[in-house]
Design an enzyme around this catalytic site. Structure first.
Site, PDB file in Angstrom:
ATOM      1  N   SER A 179       0.812  -1.213   0.000  1.00  0.00           N
ATOM      2  CA  SER A 179       0.000   0.000   0.000  1.00  0.00           C
ATOM      3  C   SER A 179       0.853   1.273   0.000  1.00  0.00           C
ATOM      4  O   SER A 179       1.532   1.560  -0.972  1.00  0.00           O
ATOM      5  CB  SER A 179      -0.956  -0.041   1.200  1.00  0.00           C
ATOM      6  OG  SER A 179      -1.931   0.951   1.115  1.00  0.00           O
ATOM      7  N   ASP A 218       9.848   5.273 -10.321  1.00  0.00           N
ATOM      8  CA  ASP A 218       9.375   5.791 -11.613  1.00  0.00           C
ATOM      9  C   ASP A 218      10.008   7.126 -11.967  1.00  0.00           C
ATOM     10  O   ASP A 218      10.118   7.477 -13.150  1.00  0.00           O
ATOM     11  CB  ASP A 218       7.850   5.929 -11.602  1.00  0.00           C
ATOM     12  CG  ASP A 218       7.148   4.589 -11.762  1.00  0.00           C
ATOM     13  OD1 ASP A 218       7.843   3.554 -11.726  1.00  0.00           O
ATOM     14  OD2 ASP A 218       5.917   4.571 -11.922  1.00  0.00           O
ATOM     15  N   LYS A 260      -0.705  -4.239  -3.157  1.00  0.00           N
ATOM     16  CA  LYS A 260      -1.995  -3.675  -2.745  1.00  0.00           C
ATOM     17  C   LYS A 260      -2.118  -2.273  -3.343  1.00  0.00           C
ATOM     18  O   LYS A 260      -1.470  -1.336  -2.896  1.00  0.00           O
ATOM     19  CB  LYS A 260      -2.118  -3.592  -1.222  1.00  0.00           C
ATOM     20  CG  LYS A 260      -3.440  -2.965  -0.755  1.00  0.00           C
ATOM     21  CD  LYS A 260      -3.488  -2.839   0.760  1.00  0.00           C
ATOM     22  CE  LYS A 260      -4.807  -2.212   1.223  1.00  0.00           C
ATOM     23  NZ  LYS A 260      -4.933  -0.781   0.861  1.00  0.00           N
TER      24      LYS A 260
END
Length: 538
Positions: A305, A316, A330
Site C-alpha cells: 500500500s 518511476d 496492494k
C-alpha cells in the site's frame, strides 16, 4: 431391469423422496398461518428494505434465539468481504484498537507490558508519557490498579489494557513492586495522549549514510520522519537508507509527503481514480529536505500500500534505488466512514497508480483464500530465492522517466533483487523465534541485571561493540528452550548458533535501549542493507 440395478436404484429413489419431503415440508411450513407472503410489498423494490425485512423476520421467527446485533454485523462483513480483500467493517469494540495505529496515538498511562508468571511486568515506559514522567521503570511489577489486586489472578492482556487505557485527563492509581524495595510504590497517573511511534531507529550506519525504519504510515509518520532526517543531517548524512520491509501501509498522505521531500518540483508522486471518484493527481512541491541526498529504499513481500506508493514514486522518477524482493501488491485506496454507534467501515473507493501509469494491485478475482495464499505461492514457486522465477507479461510493461522498464500488476519489483537469506536457518531456530523463547529468556536475563548492565554499557553502540554472548549464556538459553518444550537438536543448534547468538544479543539490547538497540545489532549482518551501502558508495 436386473436385481443389481434395482439395488442401486432403490436407495437413490428413497434418498430423493426424503430430500423432496424436506423441501415440501419447509415450503408448506413457510405458508402456515398466513405467512405465504413474508415481506411487505412496499419494500419489494428496495435492496436495503429487503435486507431489513430478512433480518427482522429471522429475529421474529427463527427456531432459536439470535443476537440481532451480531447478525447485522456479520451481514455487513459478508457484504464487504465479497467486494474486495481490503473493504471491511470495524465493530465499536474493535474501533480504537484498529484506529489508534493509524492515528499514531492512544489515550492511557503509557507503558509497554507483558504478563510474566501471572504478573504484569513493565517492559518499557514510553518516552515523555505520564508513567515515565512519574518514574515508572522497566522491570516494575504492577500489583494493583486502584482497588483491584491484579497479581496472580490469571489476568489477560485485554484485561490490563481495559484497566490502564482511558480518556485523557482521568486519573488511575497504580501500585508497583520494584526490585530492591519492600513496600509497594504508589503512582497517581493522569492519563494522557500516548504516541505510537512509526519511525524507528534513525542512526548513522557509517560516517555519511543514515538509516531509518518506517514500520507503518500513520498520520504522525511524516512529522516523525522529518525529525529523524533533521537529526541525521546534523550528523553529516549524505545518503539515506529507508527500510520499508514489513511495512503494510497506512495513511496515503504520509507516504506522499515523505516522497515530496525527495523529489524535484512538479514531479508526479501518485494518482488515484475510481468509479465514483474523479482522477486525482499528486505532485511534488518545492519543499525537498532530502534533495541532493542519495536514496535507497528496502522492500519485501510484506511491504504494501503506502509503502508501494513511496517506492513506486522513487522508482518511476529515477530518484533512487529499490532493493529487496517484490512487494505485496496492494493498489486499492480505502476511505473510512464512521457511524454514530462507534463502528466504521473502510471501503475501497479508488485504485492508485504510480507515475508511469502502472497499477500494482495483484489479482483478487479468485476469492479471498486464493488472494491470501498468493504470498505462500511465491515461496513455493521459488520467487523469494530466485529473481528468474518471476515472470511479467509484456502487457504490464511500463517505463520510468529515463526509460527503465518496470512492471505493474502485482507489486513493485525492486531494481536489485536480494533473495531471502536462508543461511543458518533451521527448524530449531524458527521454533525458538516463533515461540518467543529468545525474547522471554533475554527479558528474564535483563530483568535480574538491568541496573548493572546499564552501568557497564552506557548506550546501545557500546553494548554492540563490547558485549559478547558467552558459551555459558548460550547453553543456558538452550536449556531454557528445552524446559519450554523445544526438542534439542544438536546438529541444527550448531548450524544456527551464530543467528541464535545474534538474536539473543539484539533482544537484550532492545530490552535495555529500545528499538534502536535492536536494529543497530541485527542490521550489521543484513545482506539487503549491506548491498544498499555498496550501491550508494558506487
Amino acid at each position: 431391469m436386473n436385481k443389481y440395478n434395482i439395488k442401486i436404484f432403490l436407495p437413490l429413489l428413497l434418498t430423493l423422496s426424503v430430500v423432496v419431503g424436506i423441501y415440501l415440508g419447509s415450503y408448506l411450513s413457510s405458508t402456515t398461518g398466513n405467512k405465504s407472503i413474508i415481506f411487505s410489498k412496499s419494500n419489494s423494490k428496495s435492496s436495503t428494505g429487503k435486507l431489513n425485512e430478512i433480518l427482522n423476520f429471522i429475529e421474529e421467527a427463527y427456531v432459536d434465539s439470535v443476537d440481532s446485533k451480531e447478525l447485522l454485523e456479520n451481514s455487513i462483513n459478508s457484504m464487504l468481504s465479497n467486494l474486495d480483500p481490503h473493504s471491511y467493517y470495524i465493530s465499536p469494540k474493535d474501533f480504537n484498537d484498529m484506529n489508534d495505529p493509524i492515528e499514531g496515538s492512544f489515550e492511557g498511562i503509557g507503558v509497554e507490558f507483558r504478563i510474566k508468571d501471572d504478573t504484569v511486568m513493565v517492559v518499557a515506559a514510553i518516552a515523555n508519557g505520564p508513567s515515565e514522567k512519574l518514574g515508572i521503570q522497566a522491570g516494575d511489577r504492577i500489583i494493583k490498579v486502584d482497588t483491584l489486586n491484579i497479581a496472580g489472578k490469571n489476568i489477560t492482556n485485554n484485561d490490563v489494557i481495559k484497566l490502564l487505557k482511558g480518556p485523557r485527563g482521568t486519573k488511575v492509581n497504580v501500585y508497583v513492586k520494584r526490585r530492591g524495595t519492600k513496600k509497594l510504590l504508589k503512582f497517581a497517573i493522569v492519563r494522557d495522549e500516548i504516541p505510537i511511534y512509526s519511525v524507528d531507529a534513525p542512526y548513522m550506519i557509517d560516517d555519511n549514510i543514515g538509516y531509518v525504519k518506517i514500520s507503518r504510515f500513520a498520520r504522525t509518520t511524516y512529522a516523525e520522519f522529518l525529525t529523524a532526517v533533521a537529526e541525521l543531517k546534523e550528523k553529516d548524512m549524505e545518503s539515506l537508507i529507508i527500510d520499508l520491509r514489513g511495512n503494510g501501509g497506512g495513511v496515503l498522505s504520509s507516504a506522499i509527503s515523505i516522497a515530496d521531500e525527495m523529489l524535484d518540483k512538479n514531479q508526479m508522486i501518485v494518482y488515484t481514480k475510481g468509479r465514483a471518484r474523479k482522477k486525482t493527481e499528486y505532485y511534488s512541491t518545492s519543499k525537498g529536505i532530502l534533495k541532493g541526498i542519495k536514496i535507497a529504499i528496502l522492500i519485501n513481500e510484506n511491504s504494501a500500500s503506502a509503502s508501494e506508493i513511496l517506492a513506486g514514486a522513487i522508482q518511476d522518477n529515477d530518484r533512487g534505488i529499490i532493493l529487496g524482493r517484490r512487494s505485496f501488491g496492494k493498489g486499492l485506496v480505502q476511505e473510512q466512514i464512521p457511524w454514530p454507534d462507534g463502528s466504521a467501515i473502510r471501503l475501497t473507493v479508488a485504485r492508485y497508480y504510480t507515475p508511469s501509469g502502472r497499477s500494482i494491485q495483484k489479482p483478487y478475482e479468485n476469492g479471498l483464500d486464493d488472494y491470501n495464499l498468493e504470498a505462500y505461492k511465491r515461496y513455493e514457486n521459488g520467487e523469494l530465492l530466485e529473481a528468474d522465477s518471476i515472470h511479467f507479461p509484456d502487457s504490464l510493461k511500463y517505463f520510468t522517466k529515463k526509460g527503465k522498464v518496470v512492471y505493474g500488476g502485482g507489486g513493485i519489483m525492486p531494481d536489485i533483487f536480494i533473495p531471502l537469506d536462508t543461511v543458518g536457518g533451521t527448524d530449531y531456530l524458527y521454533q525458538l523465534r516463533y515461540n518467543g523463547i529468545i525474547q522471554e529468556f533475554s527479558l528474564n536475563y535483563i530483568d535480574s541485571r538491568r541496573k548493572k548492565m546499564l552501568e557497564t554499557y552506557h548506550d546501545a553502540v557500546q553494548f554492540k561493540r563490547q558485549f559478547k554472548v558467552s558459551n555459558q549464556l548460550f547453553n543456558n538459553l538452550i536449556k531454557f528452550a528445552t524446559e519450554s518444550g523445544i526438542e534439542r537438536n544438536l546438529e541444527q543448534i550448531k548450524k544456527s548458533k551464530s543467528l541464535i547468538e545474534q538474536g539473543l544479543k539484539a533482544d537484550m539490547s532492545r530490552h535495555l535501549y529500545g528499538n534502536f538497540g535492536f536494529y543497530v545489532i541485527v542490521n550489521e549482518n543484513d545482506k539487503t542493507i549491506n548491498r544498499a551501502i555498496e550501491e550508494i558508495k558506487e
